[in-house]
Design an enzyme around this catalytic site. Structure first.
Site, short mmCIF file in Angstrom:
data_model
loop_
_atom_site.label_atom_id
_atom_site.label_comp_id
_atom_site.label_asym_id
_atom_site.label_seq_id
_atom_site.Cartn_x
_atom_site.Cartn_y
_atom_site.Cartn_z
N ASP A 77 11.96 2.81 5.46
CA ASP A 77 11.51 1.41 5.41
C ASP A 77 12.70 0.53 5.81
O ASP A 77 13.84 0.83 5.44
CB ASP A 77 11.07 1.08 3.97
CG ASP A 77 10.16 -0.13 3.90
OD1 ASP A 77 9.00 0.02 3.45
OD2 ASP A 77 10.59 -1.24 4.30
N THR A 111 -7.00 -0.94 10.62
CA THR A 111 -7.57 -2.09 9.93
C THR A 111 -8.98 -2.40 10.41
O THR A 111 -9.31 -2.13 11.59
CB THR A 111 -6.68 -3.32 10.19
OG1 THR A 111 -7.36 -4.50 9.77
CG2 THR A 111 -6.35 -3.49 11.65
N GLY A 132 9.21 -4.99 2.34
CA GLY A 132 9.04 -4.05 1.22
C GLY A 132 10.10 -4.28 0.15
O GLY A 132 11.01 -5.10 0.32
N ILE A 167 0.85 -1.21 0.00
CA ILE A 167 0.00 0.00 0.00
C ILE A 167 0.88 1.25 0.00
O ILE A 167 0.60 2.23 -0.69
CB ILE A 167 -0.96 0.00 1.21
CG1 ILE A 167 -1.77 -1.30 1.22
CG2 ILE A 167 -1.90 1.20 1.16
CD1 ILE A 167 -2.50 -1.56 2.52
N ASP A 170 14.97 1.04 10.74
CA ASP A 170 13.94 0.29 11.46
C ASP A 170 13.27 1.20 12.49
O ASP A 170 13.93 2.07 13.08
CB ASP A 170 14.63 -0.88 12.17
CG ASP A 170 13.64 -1.93 12.59
OD1 ASP A 170 13.56 -2.96 11.91
OD2 ASP A 170 12.93 -1.70 13.61
N GLY A 201 -10.96 -17.89 13.06
CA GLY A 201 -10.86 -16.43 13.22
C GLY A 201 -11.51 -15.63 12.11
O GLY A 201 -11.55 -14.41 12.19
N ARG A 253 -11.64 -21.17 8.12
CA ARG A 253 -10.32 -20.77 8.62
C ARG A 253 -10.56 -20.11 9.98
O ARG A 253 -11.36 -19.18 10.08
CB ARG A 253 -9.71 -19.77 7.64
CG ARG A 253 -8.26 -19.45 7.87
CD ARG A 253 -7.70 -18.61 6.75
NE ARG A 253 -8.24 -17.25 6.74
CZ ARG A 253 -7.84 -16.29 5.90
NH1 ARG A 253 -6.92 -16.53 5.00
NH2 ARG A 253 -8.38 -15.08 5.96
N ALA A 299 4.31 -2.08 9.37
CA ALA A 299 3.76 -3.01 10.37
C ALA A 299 3.86 -4.43 9.85
O ALA A 299 3.96 -4.66 8.64
CB ALA A 299 2.29 -2.68 10.65
N TYR A 337 -2.74 -9.17 15.99
CA TYR A 337 -2.57 -8.13 14.96
C TYR A 337 -3.59 -7.01 15.15
O TYR A 337 -3.23 -5.82 15.22
CB TYR A 337 -2.70 -8.76 13.57
CG TYR A 337 -2.88 -7.74 12.48
CD1 TYR A 337 -1.85 -6.88 12.15
CD2 TYR A 337 -4.10 -7.61 11.80
CE1 TYR A 337 -2.02 -5.91 11.16
CE2 TYR A 337 -4.27 -6.67 10.82
CZ TYR A 337 -3.23 -5.82 10.51
OH TYR A 337 -3.40 -4.86 9.54
N1 UDP Z 1 -10.02 -17.39 1.52
C1 UDP Z 1 -10.33 -18.60 0.92
N2 UDP Z 1 -9.34 -19.28 0.30
C2 UDP Z 1 -8.05 -18.82 0.24
C3 UDP Z 1 -7.74 -17.57 0.83
C4 UDP Z 1 -8.76 -16.88 1.47
O1 UDP Z 1 -11.46 -19.07 0.97
O2 UDP Z 1 -7.20 -19.52 -0.35
C5 UDP Z 1 -11.08 -16.65 2.20
C6 UDP Z 1 -10.77 -16.28 3.64
O3 UDP Z 1 -11.04 -17.37 4.50
C7 UDP Z 1 -11.67 -15.08 3.84
C8 UDP Z 1 -11.67 -14.39 2.46
O4 UDP Z 1 -11.24 -15.40 1.54
O5 UDP Z 1 -12.97 -15.49 4.13
C9 UDP Z 1 -10.71 -13.23 2.39
O6 UDP Z 1 -9.47 -13.66 2.92
P1 UDP Z 1 -8.14 -12.83 2.80
O7 UDP Z 1 -7.04 -13.63 3.45
O8 UDP Z 1 -7.93 -12.40 1.39
O9 UDP Z 1 -8.43 -11.49 3.64
P2 UDP Z 1 -8.93 -11.28 5.15
O10 UDP Z 1 -10.41 -11.05 5.04
O11 UDP Z 1 -8.57 -12.48 5.96
O12 UDP Z 1 -8.19 -10.08 5.58
#
Ligand code: UDP
Length: 331
Positions: A31, A117, A36, A12, A51, A285, A283, A75, A141
């Site tokens: 940086d 974020t 980067g 970004i 740093d 979280g 996944r 970050a 994070y």
């Molecule tokens: N995702 C997925 N398959 C992948 C990578 C990500 O289904 O190979 C899903 C992930 O679980 C989330 C969405 O895509 O629901 C966006 O994930 P990403 O990691 O891009 O961004 P986040 O929302 O975690 O910041």
């Protein structure tokens, strides 16, 4: 104006540096190049390799550059890694930011724009999410970013440091001239992974969960293009320099979301061939839906995203990846 972009060699940051230079501003990038890329920076940008934990180097860089504003991107950004190694995240993201703000107030008390974020909201009860929604990060994070928001409030109160916080949703895409784009050491983002799969670097795409309470069962996210996000930083800096109220937080997103299946349909359409998909478990979280209420930044800073169509967004990312299949490596 002269802007110091901390973390300006990253994804970004480098797009923001590009926008600043194109708008005629002077840029100094600070940086540590841990993630980067020197190659992401135009020669007009002065690069200081340092740093955030090196306080003397920060003060010296600020003293020499004498910037009119600071944008702070630097970050560590991986949610999963932050749960395995929180100490590294708090040290880099929190202690590093304290060092930066302290150096700013001791050298030149100029406006600061801080990269936060949507992860500060955690699993939000309602979407679209307004800025005053409860903050319940579900990762180290997210906590590290929320802590830095608090630290900025305290610096604002104690030292009169002017600042704005931008909370990003899912950042994606690449500069349309495809000379810079996304290239992280560890690839985890959906669009980047899909496009690397299309390039044959991975065998298939896994869909992380199909039983979410969303229209098609997969997670919904608000995908904001990196060039639009870079513009949001310019708007925020200009507003602060122009005397706008300090201490504001703004969501940066389109205000609507797409599901994982919709994103994969768009990547299939852009690359012209369907990727092999496999449905897997959730996944840990992952909130079901994260969509920004971005009305505040639109109304107050005049944020007007140009990339509003998912296929057009994915196309820019595809143009970057197909012309740079191994990122900046070998350039
Ligand atoms: N995702 C997925 N398959 C992948 C990578 C990500 O289904 O190979 C899903 C992930 O679980 C989330 C969405 O895509 O629901 C966006 O994930 P990403 O990691 O891009 O961004 P986040 O929302 O975690 O910041």
């Amino acid at each position: 104006m002269h802007v110091m972009v901390v973390g300006g060699a990253g994804y970004i940051g480098s797009h923001t540096v590009r926008q600043l230079l194109e708008a005629g501003h002077q840029v100094t990038v600070l940086d540590n190049l841990s993630s980067g890329h020197r190659e992401a920076l135009a020669s007009q940008a002065k690069l200081v390799v340092a740093d955030l934990l090196d306080y003397a180097a920060l003060k010296s860089a600020l003293h020499i550059a004498q910037p009119d504003a600071v944008i702070h991107f630097a970050a560590l950004i991986e949610v999963g890694e932050s749960m395995r190694d929180p100490g590294r995240y708090y040290l880099n993201n929190v202690a590093g930011s304290v060092n930066l703000f302290q150096a700013v107030v001791e050298t030149r008390k100029v406006p600061v724009v801080f990269s936060s974020t949507a992860a500060v909201y955690g699993d939000a009860a309602n979407t679209p999410i307004p800025e005053d929604a409860p903050k319940q990060p579900s990762s180290a994070y997210g906590h590290s970013k929320l802590m830095v928001e608090q630290i900025l409030r305290d610096f604002g109160t104690a030292h009169g440091l002017p600042y704005t916080v931008l909370r990003y949703f899912n950042v994606c895409g690449a500069h349309p001239d495809h000379t810079i784009g996304e290239d992280h050491p560890n690839k985890t983002h959906l669009i980047e992974l899909a496009l690397l799969t299309a390039l044959g670097q991975r065998e298939k795409m896994f869909i992380n969960g199909t039983d979410y309470p969303t229209p098609d069962g997969t997670c919904v996210r608000d995908y904001v293009h990196v060039v639009d996000l870079a513009d949001a930083h310019l708007l925020a800096v200009q507003a602060l320099i122009g005397g706008a109220e300090s201490g504001k937080a703004y969501n940066v997103g389109l205000g609507y979301g797409f599901s994982v299946r919709q994103v994969l349909d768009a990547t299939d359409a852009v690359v012209g061939t369907p990727l092999h998909r496999e449905e897997g478990p959730r996944r840990p979280g992952d909130p079901a839906s994260l969509v920004a209420d971005s009305s505040r930044i639109k109304a107050e800073l005049g944020f007007l995203p140009q990339f509003t169509d998912l296929r057009a967004i994915v196309q820019t990312a595809w143009d970057w990846h197909r012309t740079h299949p191994h990122g900046f490596e070998g350039q």
